[in-house]
Design a protein around this motif. Structure first.
Motif, short mmCIF file in Angstrom:
data_model
loop_
_atom_site.label_atom_id
_atom_site.label_comp_id
_atom_site.label_asym_id
_atom_site.label_seq_id
_atom_site.Cartn_x
_atom_site.Cartn_y
_atom_site.Cartn_z
N UNK A 140 -10.00 8.87 12.80
CA UNK A 140 -9.97 8.45 11.40
C UNK A 140 -9.76 6.94 11.23
N UNK A 141 -9.15 6.30 12.21
CA UNK A 141 -8.76 4.89 12.05
C UNK A 141 -9.94 3.97 11.83
N UNK A 142 -11.11 4.34 12.35
CA UNK A 142 -12.31 3.52 12.14
C UNK A 142 -12.57 3.32 10.65
N UNK A 143 -12.29 4.34 9.87
CA UNK A 143 -12.51 4.28 8.43
C UNK A 143 -11.50 3.36 7.74
N UNK A 144 -10.33 3.20 8.34
CA UNK A 144 -9.28 2.38 7.74
C UNK A 144 -9.24 0.96 8.29
N UNK A 145 -10.04 0.68 9.30
CA UNK A 145 -10.00 -0.63 9.95
C UNK A 145 -10.49 -1.79 9.07
N UNK A 146 -11.50 -1.60 8.19
CA UNK A 146 -11.97 -2.73 7.37
C UNK A 146 -10.84 -3.37 6.56
N UNK A 147 -10.85 -4.69 6.50
CA UNK A 147 -9.79 -5.42 5.81
C UNK A 147 -10.21 -5.88 4.41
N UNK A 148 -11.24 -5.25 3.89
CA UNK A 148 -11.63 -5.42 2.49
C UNK A 148 -12.19 -4.09 2.02
N UNK A 149 -12.21 -3.88 0.71
CA UNK A 149 -12.69 -2.61 0.18
C UNK A 149 -14.04 -2.82 -0.52
N UNK A 150 -15.02 -2.04 -0.12
CA UNK A 150 -16.32 -2.03 -0.77
C UNK A 150 -17.00 -0.72 -0.43
N UNK A 151 -18.13 -0.45 -1.06
CA UNK A 151 -18.78 0.85 -0.91
C UNK A 151 -19.31 1.11 0.50
N UNK A 226 -5.91 3.04 1.31
CA UNK A 226 -6.45 2.20 2.39
C UNK A 226 -5.56 0.99 2.68
N UNK A 227 -4.45 0.87 1.98
CA UNK A 227 -3.58 -0.29 2.17
C UNK A 227 -2.62 -0.10 3.33
N UNK A 228 -2.23 -1.22 3.93
CA UNK A 228 -1.21 -1.16 4.97
C UNK A 228 0.14 -1.66 4.47
N UNK A 229 0.25 -1.92 3.18
CA UNK A 229 1.55 -2.26 2.60
C UNK A 229 2.52 -1.10 2.83
N UNK A 264 -5.36 -1.63 9.06
CA UNK A 264 -4.35 -0.84 9.76
C UNK A 264 -3.29 -1.78 10.33
N UNK A 265 -2.15 -1.20 10.69
CA UNK A 265 -1.02 -2.04 11.11
C UNK A 265 -1.15 -2.54 12.55
N UNK A 266 -1.96 -1.89 13.36
CA UNK A 266 -2.15 -2.38 14.73
C UNK A 266 -2.86 -3.72 14.71
N UNK A 267 -2.41 -4.64 15.54
CA UNK A 267 -3.10 -5.94 15.64
C UNK A 267 -4.48 -5.71 16.23
N UNK A 268 -5.50 -6.14 15.50
CA UNK A 268 -6.87 -5.86 15.94
C UNK A 268 -7.82 -6.92 15.37
N UNK A 269 -9.03 -6.90 15.86
CA UNK A 269 -10.09 -7.76 15.35
C UNK A 269 -11.03 -6.91 14.52
N UNK A 270 -10.91 -7.00 13.21
CA UNK A 270 -11.70 -6.16 12.31
C UNK A 270 -13.18 -6.53 12.31
N UNK A 271 -13.55 -7.64 13.01
CA UNK A 271 -14.95 -8.04 13.09
C UNK A 271 -15.56 -7.69 14.45
#
Length: 340
Positions: A140-151, A226-229, A264-271
């Protein structure tokens, strides 16, 4: 030439315009009066909104190619490796479990209400487990990885998530008496709404949708999901009706004073496609490989993300609980200071 035909078919499939092309080529629009015709007519809605979202963002100088690059790359990758898996999973569950349904429903308005409530329960179960079981979170994390929200985020999923989700949801619905035609209709409605609630600020600035925010789950609620707050983590698991989030205490309204941080809270490269798609699997493998004993290795698979065999847990539940307690203590101190 074959490659161009395949690419053309993929474009037509993505934009959901095959039904309309058939209408135009035959000149027969009577199908629009049928269930399948209505579904075909509505098919292009989400892709059209995605195009409008991109155009609006471009006109207001807010468009960033990076916001869409990885999510669409994930979608293309999935098209090649998982085209029919989910459909087969649904068909298998329907055929296997229908004889064991507790009763038989029909395609009527009152059974539709019942069916949708059951569907939301099934969706809640799948979605909750996807956040609370580390192995399923890897899907499921792939769906939450983007750091912006769009369609385009609605298309970003690990290829095995849809079959897993559909097995859980279909099994629960069939066993609780939701008959297959009714289930497929609910899937269509829920899939369309589930895509729409990923609309970002470039399309809908205020995702609360007015009075609807108090009745159903809106883009605002899903942005919270989808927030990590800390306050927003692991909340709003339902798709349209917020019944089960309220029942199980996972409902959370968006607060104007808290700016949403996506990802997501894990340090990652969303690109980075590999990090977005396989990063959590790699992190899980690292933890399992270094955990002492079979028991701890197994626990890393089934415990929530953030669980640690040494007791230094950083699960979403604990992070959110600590944040709420800190907020409560701060409020209490302010009130005490005002009284003094």
């Amino acid at each position: 030439m074959e490659i161009f035909r395949i690419l053309g078919d993929e474009v037509i499939s993505f934009f959901g315009i095959k039904g309309w092309l058939n209408f135009f080529s035959t000149g027969d629009y009577s199908a629009l009066l049928t269930y399948n015709g209505i579904i075909s007519a509505i098919g292009p809605l989400i892709p059209l909104l995605l195009v409008i979202e991109i155009i609006r963002a471009s006109l207001t100088s807010r468009f960033k190619f990076s916001d869409y690059k990885i999510t669409m790359l994930v979608h293309i990758f999935n098209r090649f490796i998982s085209r029919f898996i989910s459909i087969a999973a649904v068909a298998f569950c329907v055929g296997l479990l229908t004889p064991y349904a507790i009763f038989k429903s029909t395609f009527t308005w009152y059974w539709l209400i019942y069916g949708y409530i059951v569907w939301e329960l099934a969706h809640f179960v799948y979605h909750y487990l996807a956040h609370k079981v580390r192995l399923l979170w890897c899907l499921h994390s792939t769906h939450h990885a983007p750091e912006s929200m769009n369609l385009s985020v609605t298309f970003a999923h690990f290829f095995l998530e849809a079959p897993y989700a559909d097995v859980i949801r279909t099994s629960i619905c069939i066993l609780l008496g939701v008959n297959p035609p009714l289930l497929f209709f609910i899937m269509f409605v829920d899939g369309t709404w589930g895509a729409f609630i990923h609309a970002g600020e470039n399309l809908i600035k205020d995702g609360r949708l007015g009075f609807l925010n108090k009745i159903i789950l809106t883009p605002s609620h899903h942005r919270v999901h989808h927030a990590r707050n800390p306050l927003y983590m692991d909340t709003n698991f339902c798709n349209l009706l917020n019944i089960w989030d309220r029942v199980f205490g996972t409902f959370q309204m968006e607060k104007k004073e808290i700016k949403i941080e996506y990802g997501i809270t894990r340090k990652m490269n969303a690109q980075n496609f590999l990090d977005v798609y396989f990063g959590e699997i790699g992190a899980l493998w690292h933890d399992v490989r270094h955990a002492p004993g079979i028991k701890n290795k197994a626990l890393y698979l089934i415990m929530p993300p953030g669980w640690s065999h040494i007791g230094e847990h950083k699960t979403a539940y604990l992070v959110r609980k600590e944040f709420i307690e800190q907020q409560a203590n701060t409020t209490t101190k302010k009130q005490a200071a005002e009284i003094e």
